[in-house]
Structures are given as structure tokens and as C-alpha cells.
Write an enzyme that holds these catalytic residues in place. Structure first.
Site, mmCIF file in Angstrom:
data_model
loop_
_atom_site.group_PDB
_atom_site.id
_atom_site.type_symbol
_atom_site.label_atom_id
_atom_site.label_comp_id
_atom_site.label_asym_id
_atom_site.label_seq_id
_atom_site.Cartn_x
_atom_site.Cartn_y
_atom_site.Cartn_z
ATOM 1 N N PRO A 315 0.830 -1.209 0.000
ATOM 2 C CG PRO A 315 0.049 -1.001 2.198
ATOM 3 C CD PRO A 315 0.919 -1.859 1.314
ATOM 4 C CB CYS A 389 -0.886 29.861 -18.240
ATOM 5 S SG CYS A 389 -0.169 31.226 -17.340
HETATM 6 C C1 LIG Z 1 2.016 2.393 -7.444
HETATM 7 C C2 LIG Z 1 2.339 1.051 -6.968
HETATM 8 C C3 LIG Z 1 1.974 0.664 -5.681
HETATM 9 C C4 LIG Z 1 1.187 1.535 -4.736
HETATM 10 O O1 LIG Z 1 -0.038 1.951 -5.252
HETATM 11 P P1 LIG Z 1 -1.050 2.724 -4.267
HETATM 12 O O2 LIG Z 1 -2.220 3.019 -5.149
HETATM 13 O O3 LIG Z 1 -0.362 3.967 -3.831
HETATM 14 O O4 LIG Z 1 -1.338 1.807 -3.149
HETATM 15 C C5 LIG Z 1 2.350 -0.592 -5.250
HETATM 16 N N1 LIG Z 1 3.062 -1.410 -6.052
HETATM 17 C C6 LIG Z 1 3.431 -1.073 -7.295
HETATM 18 C C7 LIG Z 1 4.223 -2.012 -8.118
HETATM 19 C C8 LIG Z 1 3.086 0.171 -7.797
HETATM 20 O O5 LIG Z 1 3.459 0.497 -9.035
#
Ligand SMILES: *Cc1c(COP(=O)(O)O)cnc(C)c1O
Length: 461
Positions: A315, A389
Site C-alpha cells: 500500500p 496558465c
Molecule cells: C504504485 C504502486 C503501488 C502503490 O499503489 P497505491 O495506489 O499507492 O497503493 C504498489 N506497487 C506497485 C508495483 C506500484 O506500481
């Protein structure tokens, strides 16, 4: 205080947006846990009043509630006991945040050499760092291997070769996971069963590339293949996408075992757990998320008679997003009358798409409050815009604020901890806003405000 029935919704308002019954109250589902009003009516976050925060640190500013961030991190770690919980640093990373993540016992995902360097500069335990990315440079792979990161998530065949080469040169064995695409791409409230394959990340399971990548990794003496990694999207509110994705991942684990005799020991289901930016968003609590994901994993393993695998999630937004509030000062309140006779009030603040690109990039919605005072004035539909802008320079596309809103008032925008400062730009030569940590009535600068001198220092003249 006016009752909601007195105020019909403006007919320019989208269907999801109700007229709030109380324009002053920070809804705990959306705002940081410490958000409240003091006796003067100003919004407090982490025990600090917004008027003093802006007085001390200027406007606009990002404010991060340390207690809120830590509690969300700790709650994920507790709910997912037995799993690895890696905080996705791309959502918000600096040395202070890296220390919080470490102290709450989570792992950390990084996607670049500089994110790795920030984590290491904070003393983050390198074995709990996972290195992601679809095009890691040789320099990045060298620093990942030299520093000894816990996992490298390989994304393409060239990279398997490159990691192997770097590991060989350094006489190391590097633990790798293979990033796979399951054909599930989760977007808010729905997933498209095939769309996930047509994008830049990973190896697709459906095409057989994922299996080939696993075999390639397995055949290399300087790589230790430990598992599979799947990330299906962001701002996801249900677990249906994870059901399909996890099932396809475990089918792959099973297929690889039959092909090679080897059981993969780790499965990472990625991140993407949604947060409430507005009252229309309904995120799952970490405990509920755990019980649903755990069930999905158990069912798949049972059906396929698979041995235990170590599970992981990542997360980002769900930990840092709700802990953050962006503060702005209102400069202009401009009613615009449309040819239909309808009226929309544009509220222009001293920031915009340079400090929060998400509304322009993904039509993301946000919630704002009048922050320096409370008001009994009736609600008016507003669009909060920035000072750049571009007509797409929007911060809150649709929201209700008190109709006595005036230049000089402060606005607070909720859910501003994730993908804001890390995506900020210098558009219109705006100096990027500072990140201020607040906790128990004290504020401290986590990232200072940029200055004109910083911007001119990059300009070689
Ligand atoms: C972006 C990403 C996350 C986290 O995504 P959230 O929406 O911020 O929880 C976790 N793992 C990977 C591989 C990602 O690219």
C-alpha cells in the site's frame, strides 16, 4: 446553521456530490484522524492551527499528520500479520517518512536510484527494500546490488540478463521476483479482464512470457528466484480484481512447479487500495481487506493443492494519502455565468496543478474545507482552481463551500498526502511548496519550500 433541505443542489453539481449538512466539519472518513476545529473555528491538524501553520511556513503548503500516517502504517502491519507489508515509496518519500515506515515495521518499495538513496540516507534496513521499475538503468541495478536490497522485481528479459550480469560482476546472488501481468486491470469500481495486458509493465501470464521469464531466472546461478509480483492498479475499492489476479498468479505458480519441480515461495499482490477523497468513496478497512485477500489466497491454494507461500502487499496511498492536507490561500472568488444562465463560482488559490497534478492527470476528485474559520453562510457550488496558465488547472472540480468565502481565506484540501509533492513541478516557474510534519501541536519542516534561488541555480544562464 442551515439545514441541507434549505439548499437545493446547484444543477451543475455532479450526481455523486450531495450538499453537505455541515460545511465546517472535517468528515473523519476523509480527513486526518486529528483534524478538528478549535474554539476560534480554525481547522487543526496534528494539534496545529492552520492559520499559524501558514504564518510559520507560508502558503501553499502540504501538511502531514505524523500520528495519522503512523497509525495507518501500523494498522496495515497488524491486520496483515504474517504477510509482508511494503510501503510504496513513490506515493510520498523523504527521510522522515522512511524513518516512520521503518519504525512501524514495514518494508519499503522504491522505483529509482534516488528513492533508494533517500531510504538508505534515512538508515532504512536495506534487506527490507524492494526495487521496482520497468526500465532500471545499469547504474540503478549496480546501486541496488551493491547496497544489497532485499528483492529486485524484474520486469523484462533484458533486465533479467542485466541483473544477472551485475550480480556476477559483484559475485553476489540476488533475490528476484518476476513482475507479471494477469490481464486484470483494476480501475475505480470495475476491472477490464483483458486491458491489463496492453501496457508497459511485466510479463504477461496469458502469452506464456511470465513462465518463460521464471524459467530464465531459475536457470541463472547469480539469481535466486523467489516469487511472483502482480500489481493490478490503483484506487481500488473492491476485491474482485484481486480474486481473478491471485487465481491467475497461483495457476502460474502451479504451472511453474509442474514445468520445473520448483515451488515459488513468495507472492506479492501489489498495492492500489483506495482511499476516500470524497464522501462517494468507500474504502475497505485494512482488517476487512486482509480477511478478503486471505480468503482468496486460501481458496486458490486449496484448489490447486499448493504449499504455503509468503504473501506480500504494497500500500502507498492508503497509508500516506489521508494523512496529508494541502493548505492554500484564496486569491479570487469569481462567479462565471454560462450562456445557459447557470452560474459556477471559480475559487482561485495560490497553488494548482504544479502542486497537485492528479485532477488534471486523472480527473481525480478532492474535498476542500474553509480552514481559517467556520461559517454559517449557505453552501455554494465551487470549482477550486490554481494560478497556472491552463484551463485544466483544477484542484477541486466540484465542491460546496460557504458562500461568504472571500480572498484571504484559507482552504484545506483533504487526501493530499499521496502523489502530490512527489509529482510537483515548477510549471510557471513556481517554487515547489514545503512539506510540513505536524504532531501534538508541533510543526516541523520535512521538505523546505523551494526558492527562486533554487530555480535560478539550475539555470545555467
Ligand atoms: C504504485 C504502486 C503501488 C502503490 O499503489 P497505491 O495506489 O499507492 O497503493 C504498489 N506497487 C506497485 C508495483 C506500484 O506500481
Amino acid at each position: 446553521m442551515s439545514s441541507p433541505s434549505e439548499h437545493a443542489p446547484n444543477d451543475l453539481a455532479p450526481a455523486w456530490l450531495g450538499v453537505p449538512s455541515d460545511l465546517n466539519r472535517p468528515d473523519p472518513a476523509i480527513w486526518p484522524q486529528t483534524a478538528t476545529r478549535d474554539e476560534t473555528g480554525q481547522l487543526m491538524v496534528g494539534g496545529c492551527g492552520v492559520t499559524e501553520l501558514v504564518g510559520d511556513h507560508g502558503s501553499p503548503a502540504y501538511v502531514i499528520d505524523e500520528a495519522d500516517f503512523r497509525q495507518r502504517a501500523a494498522r496495515f502491519a497488524r491486520a496483515f500479520t504474517g504477510w509482508s507489508v511494503n510501503y510504496a515509496g513513490k506515493a510520498l518519500l523523504n527521510r522522515t517518512v522512511a524513518r516512520w515506515v521503518d519504525q512501524e515495521g514495514l518494508g519499503l518499495d522504491v522505483c529509482s536510484e534516488n528513492e533508494l538513496a533517500i531510504a538508505l540516507a534515512a538508515g532504512f534496513p536495506v534487506e527490507r527494500i524492494e526495487f521496482h521499475g520497468n526500465n532500471k538503468s545499469m547504474a540503478e541495478l549496480v546501486s541496488a546490488v551493491e547496497s544489497g536490497v532485499g528483492r529486485i522485481v524484474v520486469d523484462c528479459f533484458e533486465e533479467i540478463e542485466r541483473v544477472d550480469q551485475v550480480a556476477r560482476t559483484h559475485d553476489r546472488v540476488v533475490a528476484v521476483q518476476v513482475r507479471v501481468t494477469t490481464g486484470v486491470e483494476a480501475h475505480t469500481h470495475r476491472y477490464i479482464a483483458t486491458a491489463g495486458e496492453d501496457q508497459k509493465f511485466g510479463f504477461s501470464i496469458g502469452s506464456g512470457q511470465a513462465l518463460a521469464a521464471l524459467r530464465d531466472c531459475q536457470s541463472r546461478r547469480h539469481l535466486r528466484l523467489v516469487g511472483v509480483h502482480s500489481h493490478i492498479g490503483s484506487q481500488i475499492f473492491d476485491t474482485e480484481g484481486f480474486v481473478v489476479a491471485a487465481r491467475r498468479v497461483f495457476d502460474l505458480v502451479d504451472q511453474f512447479h509442474r514445468a520445473s519441480g520448483v515451488w515459488l515461495t513468495e507472492v506479492n499482490l501489489g498495492g492500489g487500495f483506495g482511499i476516500a477523497y470524497t464522501p462517494a468513496d468507500t474504502p475497505l478497512a485494512p482488517e476487512e481487506l486482509h480477511s478478503r485477500l486471505d480468503r482468496i489466497v486460501r481458496d486458490a491454494r486449496e484448489e490447486l493443492s499448493l504449499p504455503d507461500t509468503h504473501m506480500a502487499i504494497e500500500p502507498g496511498r492508503a497509508i500516506c494519502g489521508p494523512a496529508g492536507v494541502a493548505l492554500y490561500t484564496v486569491g479570487v472568488v469569481k462567479p462565471v455565468t454560462l450562456s445557459s444562465g447557470q452560474q459556477r463560482v471559480y475559487v482561485a488559490v495560490d497553488g494548482g496543478m504544479s502542486d497537485n497534478i492528479r485532477p488534471a492527470l486523472y480527473q481525480a476528485d478532492y474535498t476542500a474545507l474553509l480552514a481559517n474559520r467556520v461559517s454559517d453562510a449557505p453552501p455554494m457550488l465551487v470549482r477550486v482552481v490554481g494560478k497556472h496558465c491552463e484551463s485544466g488547472d483544477v484542484l477541486v472540480r466540484d465542491g460546496y463551500l460557504p458562500s461568504d468565502l472571500a480572498p484571504g481565506d484559507l482552504l484545506a484540501v483533504a487526501g493530499a498526502g499521496a502523489y502530490t509533492r512527489v509529482m510537483a513541478s515548477n510549471y510557471n516557474a513556481i517554487a515547489r511548496a514545503p512539506l510540513i510534519g505536524v504532531d501534538q501541536g508541533r510543526s516541523r519542516v520535512m521538505i523546505r519550500r523551494e526558492t527562486l534561488a533554487d530555480i535560478l541555480a539550475l539555470d545555467a544562464g
